[in-house]
Write an enzyme that holds these catalytic residues in place. Structure first.
Site, PDB file in Angstrom:
ATOM      1  N   THR A 157      51.160  26.924  31.074  1.00 21.40           N
ATOM      2  CA  THR A 157      52.287  26.141  30.137  1.00 21.40           C
ATOM      3  C   THR A 157      53.249  26.696  29.460  1.00 21.40           C
ATOM      4  OG1 THR A 157      50.378  26.310  28.498  1.00 21.40           O
ATOM      5  CG2 THR A 157      50.346  24.049  29.644  1.00 21.40           C
TER       6      THR A 157
ATOM      7  N   LYS B  18      57.394  26.018  28.678  1.00 20.51           N
ATOM      8  CA  LYS B  18      58.278  26.174  27.351  1.00 20.51           C
ATOM      9  C   LYS B  18      59.325  27.033  27.602  1.00 20.51           C
ATOM     10  CE  LYS B  18      53.649  26.337  25.006  1.00 20.51           C
ATOM     11  NZ  LYS B  18      52.416  27.103  24.756  1.00 20.51           N
TER      12      LYS B  18
ATOM     13  N   HIS C 145      39.726  23.574  33.945  1.00 19.78           N
ATOM     14  CA  HIS C 145      41.172  24.391  33.583  1.00 19.78           C
ATOM     15  C   HIS C 145      40.987  25.840  34.323  1.00 19.78           C
ATOM     16  CE1 HIS C 145      42.431  21.998  30.254  1.00 19.78           C
ATOM     17  NE2 HIS C 145      41.260  21.662  30.061  1.00 19.78           N
TER      18      HIS C 145
ATOM     19  N   LYS D 267      51.341  36.123  27.701  1.00 22.15           N
ATOM     20  CA  LYS D 267      50.517  35.213  27.883  1.00 22.15           C
ATOM     21  C   LYS D 267      49.121  35.996  27.749  1.00 22.15           C
ATOM     22  CE  LYS D 267      52.222  34.473  32.255  1.00 22.15           C
ATOM     23  NZ  LYS D 267      52.293  33.307  32.590  1.00 22.15           N
ATOM     24  N   ARG D 268      47.791  35.614  27.748  1.00 15.72           N
ATOM     25  CA  ARG D 268      46.803  36.419  27.840  1.00 15.72           C
ATOM     26  C   ARG D 268      46.838  37.454  28.970  1.00 15.72           C
ATOM     27  NH1 ARG D 268      42.507  35.020  24.084  1.00 15.72           N
ATOM     28  NH2 ARG D 268      41.300  37.075  25.035  1.00 15.72           N
TER      29      ARG D 268
ATOM     30  N   LYS E  59      46.811  37.374  36.365  1.00 12.17           N
ATOM     31  CA  LYS E  59      48.329  36.990  35.919  1.00 12.17           C
ATOM     32  C   LYS E  59      49.183  38.183  36.267  1.00 12.17           C
ATOM     33  CE  LYS E  59      46.517  34.316  31.966  1.00 12.17           C
ATOM     34  NZ  LYS E  59      47.006  33.005  31.959  1.00 12.17           N
TER      35      LYS E  59
HETATM   36  C1  26V Z   1      36.266  30.731  28.807  1.00 16.99           C
HETATM   37  C2  26V Z   1      35.701  31.158  27.873  1.00 16.99           C
HETATM   38  C3  26V Z   1      34.156  32.042  28.442  1.00 16.99           C
HETATM   39  C4  26V Z   1      33.726  32.791  27.373  1.00 16.99           C
HETATM   40  C5  26V Z   1      33.820  32.277  25.995  1.00 16.99           C
HETATM   41  C6  26V Z   1      35.272  31.881  25.707  1.00 16.99           C
HETATM   42  C7  26V Z   1      36.104  31.053  26.615  1.00 16.99           C
HETATM   43  C8  26V Z   1      37.201  30.499  26.235  1.00 16.99           C
HETATM   44  C9  26V Z   1      37.800  29.971  27.308  1.00 16.99           C
HETATM   45  C10 26V Z   1      37.543  29.915  28.482  1.00 16.99           C
HETATM   46  C11 26V Z   1      38.174  29.199  29.635  1.00 16.99           C
HETATM   47  C12 26V Z   1      39.697  29.261  29.461  1.00 16.99           C
HETATM   48  C13 26V Z   1      40.232  28.672  30.615  1.00 16.99           C
HETATM   49  C14 26V Z   1      41.618  28.525  30.494  1.00 16.99           C
HETATM   50  O1  26V Z   1      42.150  28.784  29.293  1.00 16.99           O
HETATM   51  N1  26V Z   1      42.407  28.180  31.187  1.00 16.99           N
HETATM   52  C15 26V Z   1      43.955  27.814  31.215  1.00 16.99           C
HETATM   53  O2  26V Z   1      44.157  26.409  30.957  1.00 16.99           O
HETATM   54  C16 26V Z   1      45.624  26.053  30.801  1.00 16.99           C
HETATM   55  C17 26V Z   1      45.590  24.494  30.128  1.00 16.99           C
HETATM   56  O3  26V Z   1      45.175  23.818  31.164  1.00 16.99           O
HETATM   57  C18 26V Z   1      45.974  26.338  31.834  1.00 16.99           C
HETATM   58  O4  26V Z   1      47.602  26.110  31.810  1.00 16.99           O
HETATM   59  C19 26V Z   1      46.021  27.834  32.490  1.00 16.99           C
HETATM   60  O5  26V Z   1      46.570  28.065  33.711  1.00 16.99           O
HETATM   61  C20 26V Z   1      44.560  28.052  32.586  1.00 16.99           C
HETATM   62  O6  26V Z   1      44.418  29.431  32.665  1.00 16.99           O
END
Ligand code: 26V
Length: 833
Positions: free
Chosen positions: A676, A680, A377, A568-569, A574
């Site tokens: 995503t 929406k 992801h 978004k985050r 972004k």
């Molecule tokens: C990384 C970490 C690392 C430290 C601890 C917590 C944590 C939690 C999540 C992540 C990775 C997040 C990756 C992510 O959210 N990717 C997003 O995935 C979406 C669904 O596929 C996609 O639409 C977004 O473009 C993408 O940024």
């Protein structure tokens, strides 16, 4: 085995117990509601300022779900169906009540039941807290997947963690983000069923040694471990009006009794309490997503806890039904890894098969490699997870041994294919030997899986050509794309009743389970009555959003304004910063008297910054301060408003996406895996302004280039200009940009806190700016002018809006799940009455 520990056995038993289904009319619901309200919750007066009415309604609805849940499980057992397990550290579910009522088709009946009490359904629904067990896109995607799988009848079980505290809540103090804990379980979570009889033991620490077993074989054993109990809590996942209810199983950590007693008997009460705390800390809190704060031991504990509990659960269930022989196990199971977070499952399945079930390496590896599949992801290299070898060794010594063995065998394979290519061996090794030795979790996931996918076409191509190039060369057949989607049940049908009615009047209701049918709206695009209905439903939604913004921020928005939204985050890639630069540019035009023919615009920005991500927090502060200055300047009246929307979450998005005119998808090309939120907005009739990044590429292809505002450098152009990137020259050569930077640097937006924005304002002026914000400023401003021209022509805008919805059919997770199922899972849908 005592009765409590006996799992449900065989079909038949429940069929005997279960009577015919409960009625779903208003009378039946009202009677059950009052039963739960008075007899279970012990309430004597009708009150809407407590969560009890909500809880009573949930129990009434849950009874109806439970019947279908049991039926579904009986059917799946009877069929011995192949199943997929979606392993994810995050499930960002949001609220469940409305979705359950909607799926069971009893929204109207519930409404009627509550009317009899003089209460609005919406009021009762508002008492529900979001189940915020996720950070953002990745977690919400998992939730949409579950909805679509249940609706398609696919036997997919979600496995996750039952965090005591979900995603932190955000409130603003003087323009700064302040985090509050999210005690979402405080009033209870009435949807879950604790399944204490299915508890598992998870081992940590200790050491490994060799022993000779009863058959005279040498075996590795893991001893002197500190054990923690994993208790499952099941949450029902209803399909849409199809009688199917799937399961989300969330694990909660508890101290083992033995562990407590041992210490207690030794007279060390305090140590026992500390040990209990340490054990239960595992599922205490969701980690916020920050690349900068990685490497926390507790996070690795969480990951292993999820992987081990879930795999043990699946193996135990198999053995209950088939006995100890694991022949055929691989044919019946697939494990989908949601990013690398549960990737330790590769090694854990090997351990369970060898150390617990007595299998040899080759047989165990065959099973592992034919059941594991990995979804990536993110393209940001710094977000790729690695764990220090030393930490792994301390916490999971047996797992590290297995990873070493996987690596040794894998590197043999690589050196046969590319003899003498030592650079390649070092690049591909599961162990990064540079600096502090660490385990590369993505490589473990790739080596241990039969399928590796990205989440949008561009992203999957960039994985093959960039991040995972060596692996794609070795195993091209493993790599594939599965473009993301969203569930139209939550993200159009339920959250947007006005547009739902307009669409359904025109084309019927088939689109709710077959989103491609929205294509038929294209025939309505010239139909005046339809266009008027479209327009008035959009206006109603804008009024609803304006009211929400008013109540959350105190700022009044005129619904005639262009609602320009980016939620978004908060992350540099972004580029919320680019959005702010544009806001300041519009403000500058107004100030210099060049704002009379601007389209009145409300720029709405919302999102959370990871607590440790200093630059992201500074961006929030800048947005807030710019908003405050602009909104407070009389010159902007009726022309420009800027909003920072606090505590953005799933429930907020349900209102926001329906009321947006313009969807901001402005990441640096090559950085956003998919997105995503973009889908929406599109589904609800917003038009996108965006770069060629993630799924934007496919959105633009679907809607046509004349209905999408494209700007910005492409992935290839970014790569080309990066070496000689000179933002100072770009700014100097662009009058508008220069004025924006001057205004920011003048302190105009931080009169009381001089210098607070310096770091952010400096960031986009550095030649090393990874996000190349300045490179896309001019393109963005010009594209925004094209937006204004289109919006001024309200007929043209209505056409674009209709076409965006009409062309969004591909972006349903129903399609995404069919794609996963056809290429990866190969499950048979279950049919319920
Ligand atoms: C990384 C970490 C690392 C430290 C601890 C917590 C944590 C939690 C999540 C992540 C990775 C997040 C990756 C992510 O959210 N990717 C997003 O995935 C979406 C669904 O596929 C996609 O639409 C977004 O473009 C993408 O940024």
């Amino acid at each position: 085995m005592n009765v409590l520990n006996e799992p449900e056995s065989g079909p038949g038993k429940l069929e005997f117990l279960q009577k015919s289904h409960l009625a779903m009319d208003a009378d039946a619901l009202l009677s059950d509601l009052s039963h739960y309200y008075t007899r279970m919750l012990g309430r004597r007066t009708l009150r809407t300022d407590t969560p009890f009415l909500y809880q009573a309604l949930v129990h009434a609805v849950r009874d109806r779900l439970m019947e279908r849940w049991n039926d579904t499980n009986i059917e799946l057992e009877r069929e011995g169906a192949r199943r997929a397990c979606y392993l994810s550290m995050e499930f960002l579910m949001g609220r469940l009540l409305h979705n359950a009522l909607f799926s069971l088709d009893c929204v109207n009946a519930s409404d009627e039941a509550l009317q009899a009490l003089g209460v609005e359904l919406g009021q009762v629904e508002a008492a529900e807290q979001d189940a915020g067990l996720g950070n953002g896109g990745l977690g919400r995607l998992a939730a949409c997947f579950l909805d679509s799988c249940a609706t398609l009848g696919l036997p997919v079980i979600g496995y996750g963690l039952r965090y005591q505290y979900g995603m932190f809540r955000q409130h603003m103090e003087n323009g700064y983000q302040v985090e509050d804990p999210d005690p979402w379980l405080r009033d209870g979570f009435p949807w879950e069923i604790e399944r204490i009889e299915l508890a598992r033991t998870i081992r940590f620490g200790g050491r490994t040694t060799s022993v000779t077993d009863a058959e005279g074989r040498r075996r590795r054993v893991w001893v002197e471990t500190r054990d923690v109990l994993a208790i499952p809590y099941d949450v029902p996942i209803p399909g849409y009006r199809n009688g199917v209810v799937n399961t989300l199983r969330l694990w909660s950590a508890e101290a083992t009794n033995e562990f407590d007693l041992e210490e207690f008997n030794a007279g060390s009460y305090t140590e026992a309490v500390e040990a209990k705390n340490a054990a239960e800390n595992i599922s205490m809190v969701l980690y916020p997503n920050t690349a900068t704060e990685s490497g926390h031991e507790l996070r690795l504990r969480q990951q292993y806890f999820l992987a081990s509990a879930s795999l043990q659960d699946i193996l135990a269930d198999w053995q209950r039904r088939h006995g100890p022989d694991l022949e055929g196990f691989a044919d019946k199971h697939c494990f989908q890894l949601n990013d690398t977070h549960p990737a330790v499952a590769v090694a854990e399945l090997m351990r369970l098969l060898m150390d617990v079930h007595g299998m040899g390496w080759n047989e165990a590896w065959e099973i592992t490699r034919s059941t594991m599949a990995y979804t990536n992801h993110t393209l940001l290299p710094e977000a790729l997870e690695t764990w220090p070898v030393a930490m792994f060794e301390r916490l999971l010594p047996r797992l590290l041994e297995i990873i070493y063995e996987i690596n040794a065998r894998f590197l043999d394979e690589v050196s046969i294919r590319w003899p003498g290519d030592n650079a390649r061996l070092a690049r591909m090794s599961l162990i990064d030997e540079n600096g502090q030795r660490s385990v590369r979790m993505a490589y473990l996931a790739i080596v241990g899986s039969f399928s590796v996918n990205g989440v949008a076409a561009l992203h999957s191509r960039l994985l093959r050509e960039g991040l995972f190039r060596d692996f794609a060369e070795l195993w091209p057949e493993k790599f594939n794309n599965k473009t993301n989607g969203v569930t139209q049940r939550r993200w159009l049908a339920a959250c947007n009743p006005e547009l739902n009615a307009v669409i359904t009047d025109a084309i019927g209701e088939g689109w709710v389970t077959d989103l491609e049918q929205l294509d038929r709206l294209r025939q309505q695009v010239e139909n005046t009555a339809f266009r008027d209905a479209w327009q008035s439903s959009r206006q109603a939604n804008k009024a609803r959003l304006a009211a929400l913004v008013q109540s959350r921020t105190g700022v009044t928005l005129d619904t005639q304004m262009l609602f320009d939204v980016q939620v978004k985050r908060i992350h540099e890639y972004k580029r919320q910063l680019l959005n702010v630069l544009h806001a300041v540019h519009l403000y500058d035009r107004i100030r210099r008297g060049d704002g009379d023919d601007l389209v009145p615009r409300a720029i709405i920005i919302g999102g959370k910054a990871a607590p440790g991500y200093v630059m992201a927090k500074a961006i929030i502060k800048l947005v807030s301060d710019v908003a405050q200055t602009i909104n407070g300047d009389p010159a902007t009246a009726g022309k420009l408003r800027v909003i920072f929307y606090p505590d953005y979450n799933v429930t907020a998005m349900e209102a926001i996406c329906t009321g947006a005119d313009l969807s901001e998808q402005i990441s640096t090309a090559g950085k956003e895996a998919s997105g995503t939120g973009n889908m929406k907005f599109m589904m609800n009739g917003a038009v996108t302004i965006g770069t060629l990044d993630g799924a934007n590429v496919e959105i633009r292809d679907a809607v046509g280039k004349e209905n999408f505002f494209l700007f910005g450098h492409t992935v290839e152009e970014i790569a080309e200009i990066r070496p000689a990137y000179d933002p100072a020259a770009i700014i100097a050569g662009d009058e508008d940009f220069r004025r924006v930077v001057d205004l920011l640097q003048s302190g105009h937006f931080c009169r009381h806190e001089p210098g607070v924005h310096d770091a952010v304002v400096a960031s986009f002026q550095q030649p090393g700016d990874p996000w190349m914000t300045a490179a896309d400023f001019r393109g963005f401003v010009d594209a925004q002018q094209a937006v204004e021209a289109a919006f001024r022509d309200s007929g043209r805008w209505t056409t674009m809006s209709i076409l965006n919805t009409a062309c969004s059919g591909r972006f349903s997770t129903d399609r995404t799940m069919r794609d996963y199922n056809d290429d990866i899972w190969r499950l048979e849908p279950v049919k319920m009455a």
